[in-house]
Design an enzyme around this catalytic site. Structure first.
Site, PDB file in Angstrom:
ATOM      1  CB  SER A 121      44.484  52.753  87.218  1.00 21.22           C
ATOM      2  OG  SER A 121      43.655  54.063  87.900  1.00 21.22           O
ATOM      3  CG  HIS A 142      40.056  50.012  87.265  1.00 21.88           C
ATOM      4  ND1 HIS A 142      39.900  50.023  85.935  1.00 21.88           N
ATOM      5  CD2 HIS A 142      40.367  51.044  87.709  1.00 21.88           C
ATOM      6  CE1 HIS A 142      40.225  51.099  85.387  1.00 21.88           C
ATOM      7  NE2 HIS A 142      40.536  51.800  86.526  1.00 21.88           N
ATOM      8  CD  GLU A 154      39.361  46.427  84.178  1.00 24.18           C
ATOM      9  OE1 GLU A 154      39.929  45.716  83.427  1.00 24.18           O
ATOM     10  OE2 GLU A 154      39.809  47.618  84.496  1.00 24.18           O
ATOM     11  CG  ASN A 193      43.309  52.045  82.921  1.00 29.62           C
ATOM     12  OD1 ASN A 193      42.740  52.962  82.089  1.00 29.62           O
ATOM     13  ND2 ASN A 193      43.216  51.910  83.985  1.00 29.62           N
TER      14      ASN A 193
HETATM   15  N1  LIG Z   1      41.238  59.344  88.661  1.00 26.69           N
HETATM   16  C1  LIG Z   1      40.514  58.537  87.894  1.00 26.69           C
HETATM   17  O1  LIG Z   1      39.965  58.629  86.897  1.00 26.69           O
HETATM   18  C2  LIG Z   1      40.692  57.073  88.450  1.00 26.69           C
HETATM   19  C3  LIG Z   1      39.989  55.967  87.707  1.00 26.69           C
HETATM   20  C4  LIG Z   1      39.758  54.751  88.456  1.00 26.69           C
HETATM   21  C5  LIG Z   1      40.858  54.441  89.374  1.00 26.69           C
HETATM   22  N2  LIG Z   1      41.637  55.192  89.791  1.00 26.69           N
HETATM   23  C6  LIG Z   1      42.482  54.781  90.853  1.00 26.69           C
HETATM   24  O2  LIG Z   1      42.017  55.302  92.055  1.00 26.69           O
HETATM   25  C7  LIG Z   1      42.971  55.616  93.001  1.00 26.69           C
HETATM   26  C8  LIG Z   1      42.778  56.979  93.701  1.00 26.69           C
HETATM   27  O3  LIG Z   1      42.717  58.038  92.713  1.00 26.69           O
HETATM   28  P1  LIG Z   1      42.151  59.443  92.634  1.00 26.69           P
HETATM   29  O4  LIG Z   1      42.119  59.953  91.353  1.00 26.69           O
HETATM   30  O5  LIG Z   1      40.961  59.449  93.509  1.00 26.69           O
HETATM   31  O6  LIG Z   1      43.322  60.313  93.487  1.00 26.69           O
HETATM   32  P2  LIG Z   1      43.133  61.335  94.200  1.00 26.69           P
HETATM   33  O7  LIG Z   1      44.679  62.124  94.415  1.00 26.69           O
HETATM   34  O8  LIG Z   1      42.097  62.325  93.669  1.00 26.69           O
HETATM   35  O9  LIG Z   1      42.832  61.086  95.887  1.00 26.69           O
HETATM   36  C9  LIG Z   1      43.465  60.341  96.810  1.00 26.69           C
HETATM   37  C10 LIG Z   1      43.266  60.613  98.107  1.00 26.69           C
HETATM   38  O10 LIG Z   1      44.134  59.792  98.832  1.00 26.69           O
HETATM   39  C11 LIG Z   1      44.523  60.451 100.032  1.00 26.69           C
HETATM   40  N3  LIG Z   1      45.573  59.785 100.788  1.00 26.69           N
HETATM   41  C12 LIG Z   1      47.018  59.987 100.432  1.00 26.69           C
HETATM   42  N4  LIG Z   1      47.614  59.169 101.197  1.00 26.69           N
HETATM   43  C13 LIG Z   1      46.800  58.707 102.140  1.00 26.69           C
HETATM   44  C14 LIG Z   1      46.894  57.853 103.290  1.00 26.69           C
HETATM   45  N5  LIG Z   1      47.885  57.434 103.673  1.00 26.69           N
HETATM   46  N6  LIG Z   1      45.563  57.406 103.937  1.00 26.69           N
HETATM   47  C15 LIG Z   1      44.504  58.070 103.702  1.00 26.69           C
HETATM   48  N7  LIG Z   1      44.274  58.756 102.353  1.00 26.69           N
HETATM   49  C16 LIG Z   1      45.368  59.310 101.806  1.00 26.69           C
HETATM   50  C17 LIG Z   1      44.900  61.987  99.625  1.00 26.69           C
HETATM   51  O11 LIG Z   1      44.808  63.011 100.592  1.00 26.69           O
HETATM   52  C18 LIG Z   1      43.449  62.070  98.525  1.00 26.69           C
HETATM   53  O12 LIG Z   1      42.639  62.744  98.996  1.00 26.69           O
HETATM   54  C19 LIG Z   1      44.402  55.363  92.274  1.00 26.69           C
HETATM   55  O13 LIG Z   1      44.925  54.197  92.372  1.00 26.69           O
HETATM   56  C20 LIG Z   1      43.911  55.765  90.935  1.00 26.69           C
HETATM   57  O14 LIG Z   1      44.792  54.945  89.939  1.00 26.69           O
HETATM   58  C21 LIG Z   1      41.773  56.645  89.358  1.00 26.69           C
END
Ligand SMILES: NC(=O)c1ccc[n+]([C@@H]2O[C@H](COP(=O)([O-])OP(=O)(O)OC[C@H]3O[C@@H](n4cnc5c(N)ncnc54)[C@H](O)[C@@H]3O)[C@@H](O)[C@H]2O)c1
Length: 313
Positions: A121, A142, A154, A193
């Site tokens: 993000s 993104h 993005e 962001n």
């Molecule tokens: N949450 C949002 O609204 C949002 C929006 C846009 C972008 N993002 C970005 O997306 C990314 C993920 O965010 P999220 O909200 O889905 O997080 P999340 O915590 O819901 O999911 C992350 C997943 O990654 C897994 N994980 C951790 N270590 C790992 C590894 N070594 N190998 C494989 N899997 C692994 C975890 O078990 C988990 O299921 C982040 O970089 C976040 O900034 C999030």
């Protein structure tokens, strides 16, 4: 390098499962991997339930639910997930060290020309790509949350991302996934962001200095700014207000609040000097063929349309 049809998703959490669903709906073969196997089962359940909701809302047909699900395979090993793939999308937690570790592992097992995309993000793509040997194939994608319904992605060009990587990912997102894209240079927070952070910082200042409360800040967006920016965006909207007005308002605000960030930017000063003040002079930030009255009436009609859709009229 052909069309992207095999996609591997690393991390099946909030974003990973939704991106996997989007790619499966776009008819790609999707492999979904997570470090925790329980999360993978849960991701499939969530995808099924999301697809059901989309069918109930008539965004997709009921028969498309199983078709999309059949395009997704969950896998328990990273090397199996990325072995034969055109695109890897990483969606692990927002932690630079973790993302670097994941990509250096991915690079060991995936084909040479696979595109490596991160869903970070805010973290700079250049910082993440330091961990890999071919940074020209790394790009930021993104996605917005939930990714299977919100249109924008993005695309962030890292300092070493190649033109062909940007072209291929853009083509995939727009033509296959039917997304809208914007491409920007690498910079912390990118566009969405960084602008959201600026709003949050100013809104928090207004609350903490006792000028207002959080409820009224939310109301200014749901009842006004959100609607206006939805229709016109922050720049086009200025053409309707008048750039001269904005120029004088900026001078007043920067002096009264003693805040350099509110000073009129150079582009604004130049526009005002040239008499390009917006719809009232036929040119401002944009050029207008129509008269002031026609443009003004068009604005009124657009606002009425959106208020009707939102049941606010
Ligand atoms: N949450 C949002 O609204 C949002 C929006 C846009 C972008 N993002 C970005 O997306 C990314 C993920 O965010 P999220 O909200 O889905 O997080 P999340 O915590 O819901 O999911 C992350 C997943 O990654 C897994 N994980 C951790 N270590 C790992 C590894 N070594 N190998 C494989 N899997 C692994 C975890 O078990 C988990 O299921 C982040 O970089 C976040 O900034 C999030």
């Amino acid at each position: 390098m052909g069309e992207i049809s095999q996609v591997s998703i690393i991390g099946a959490g909030l974003m990973g499962h939704g991106i996997a669903q989007t790619c499966a709906q776009a008819n790609c073969n999707v492999k979904l991997y997570d470090i925790k196997s329980g999360i993978l089962e849960n991701a499939l359940k969530r995808i099924r339930s999301n697809l059901k909701l989309l069918a109930e809302e008539r965004i997709i047909k009921h028969k498309d639910i199983n078709k999309a699900l059949s395009n997704i395979n969950i896998v328990n090993k990273l090397e199996v997930c990325v072995k034969e793939t055109d695109l890897v999308i990483e969606a692990v937690p927002e932690d630079l060290k973790l993302k670097r570790k994941v990509f250096s592992e991915v690079e060991k097992y995936c084909p040479e020309d696979t595109i490596l995309a991160t869903t970070t993000s805010v973290i700079s793509i250049g910082d993440i790509s330091e961990a890999i040997e071919k940074p020209e194939r790394m790009v930021g994608t993104h996605w917005m949350n939930p990714p299977f319904i919100l249109p924008l992605v993005e695309i962030i060009r890292g300092p070493q991302t190649s033109d062909s990587t940007v072209e291929r990912i853009k083509e995939f997102l727009e033509n296959k996934c039917k997304k809208k894209t914007i491409v920007c240079r690498d910079s912390p927070g990118f566009l969405v962001n960084r602008m959201a952070a600026a709003v949050l910082a100013e809104a928090s200042k207004l609350v903490e200095s006792g000028i207002t409360n959080m409820e009224d800040i939310d109301k200014t967006w749901t009842e006004h700014l959100g609607l206006i920016y939805l229709l016109f965006g922050p720049f086009r909207n200025l053409d309707y207000i008048g750039l001269d007005i904005i120029y004088f308002a900026s001078i007043y605000l920067s002096n009264a609040l003693k805040d350099e960030r509110f000073k009129p930017p150079n582009w604004l000063l130049n526009k005002v000097k040239r008499g390009q003040l917006g719809i009232k002079t036929g040119e401002g930030i944009y050029k207008y063929e129509k008269t002031f009255e026609e443009m003004y009436n068009q604005r009124i009609r657009s606002i009425i349309k959106i208020l009707r859709i939102l049941n606010k009229l």
